[in-house]
Scaffold this motif. Sequence first.
Motif, PDB file in Angstrom:
ATOM      1  N   THR A  82      -6.103  -0.847  -6.310  1.00  0.00           N
ATOM      2  CA  THR A  82      -7.285  -0.275  -5.658  1.00  0.00           C
ATOM      3  C   THR A  82      -6.965   1.110  -5.119  1.00  0.00           C
ATOM      4  O   THR A  82      -5.945   1.301  -4.458  1.00  0.00           O
ATOM      5  N   ASP A  83      -7.842   2.074  -5.423  1.00  0.00           N
ATOM      6  CA  ASP A  83      -7.665   3.419  -4.865  1.00  0.00           C
ATOM      7  C   ASP A  83      -8.816   3.733  -3.914  1.00  0.00           C
ATOM      8  O   ASP A  83      -9.742   2.945  -3.760  1.00  0.00           O
ATOM      9  N   GLU A  84      -8.737   4.884  -3.262  1.00  0.00           N
ATOM     10  CA  GLU A  84      -9.752   5.305  -2.291  1.00  0.00           C
ATOM     11  C   GLU A  84     -10.642   6.415  -2.845  1.00  0.00           C
ATOM     12  O   GLU A  84     -11.279   7.142  -2.090  1.00  0.00           O
ATOM     13  N   SER A 102       0.872  -1.164   0.000  1.00  0.00           N
ATOM     14  CA  SER A 102       0.000   0.000   0.000  1.00  0.00           C
ATOM     15  C   SER A 102       0.910   1.214   0.000  1.00  0.00           C
ATOM     16  O   SER A 102       1.839   1.291   0.804  1.00  0.00           O
ATOM     17  N   ASN A 137      -7.389   8.985  -6.610  1.00  0.00           N
ATOM     18  CA  ASN A 137      -7.182   9.640  -5.316  1.00  0.00           C
ATOM     19  C   ASN A 137      -6.870  11.125  -5.438  1.00  0.00           C
ATOM     20  O   ASN A 137      -6.559  11.769  -4.436  1.00  0.00           O
ATOM     21  N   ARG A 190     -13.069   1.729  -8.699  1.00  0.00           N
ATOM     22  CA  ARG A 190     -12.022   1.981  -7.692  1.00  0.00           C
ATOM     23  C   ARG A 190     -10.979   0.868  -7.680  1.00  0.00           C
ATOM     24  O   ARG A 190      -9.893   1.038  -7.140  1.00  0.00           O
ATOM     25  N   LYS A 193      -4.419   9.570   0.961  1.00  0.00           N
ATOM     26  CA  LYS A 193      -5.114   8.378   0.452  1.00  0.00           C
ATOM     27  C   LYS A 193      -4.089   7.425  -0.142  1.00  0.00           C
ATOM     28  O   LYS A 193      -3.095   7.857  -0.723  1.00  0.00           O
TER      29      LYS A 193
END
Length: 133
Positions: A79-81, A7, A55, A124, A61
């Motif tokens: 995967t993003d926020e 991450s 993001n 996302r 994020k």
Amino acid sequence: MNDIAISIPSLTENIRIVESFIDNAKDQLQINDDIYGNIMIAITESVNNAIIHGNAADKSKNVELRCAVEDNVVVFYVTDEGAGFDYNSLPDPTSPENIDKPGGRGIFLMKALCDELQFLEEGRKVKLSFYVD
């Protein structure tokens, strides 16, 4: 199933970390050289999209990158926020009105380089699959 993940904060300079992650995945999961180049370009493009578009380059994020081998398929999840996007209404970067635009080719490029491209969770999350055999 071997599964590795990282991450990273949404900073474009973190693409270097992604490149190292892909190099490590190549060694750990024994990804062959034939698809390595496609993986490197498609995944860095996908993470870049997640950072910038998903993001909005908000360093608070994160973008998650996960990789696994499932039945002779190397699968990456990015995967993003962010809020997601409508991946069904993207302009065609090869059409005459878009050909000279500097952006808009990332997803087109990702589709060309991987064997399967899926958008999940309202855009996302992106699943990029590369066939090993």
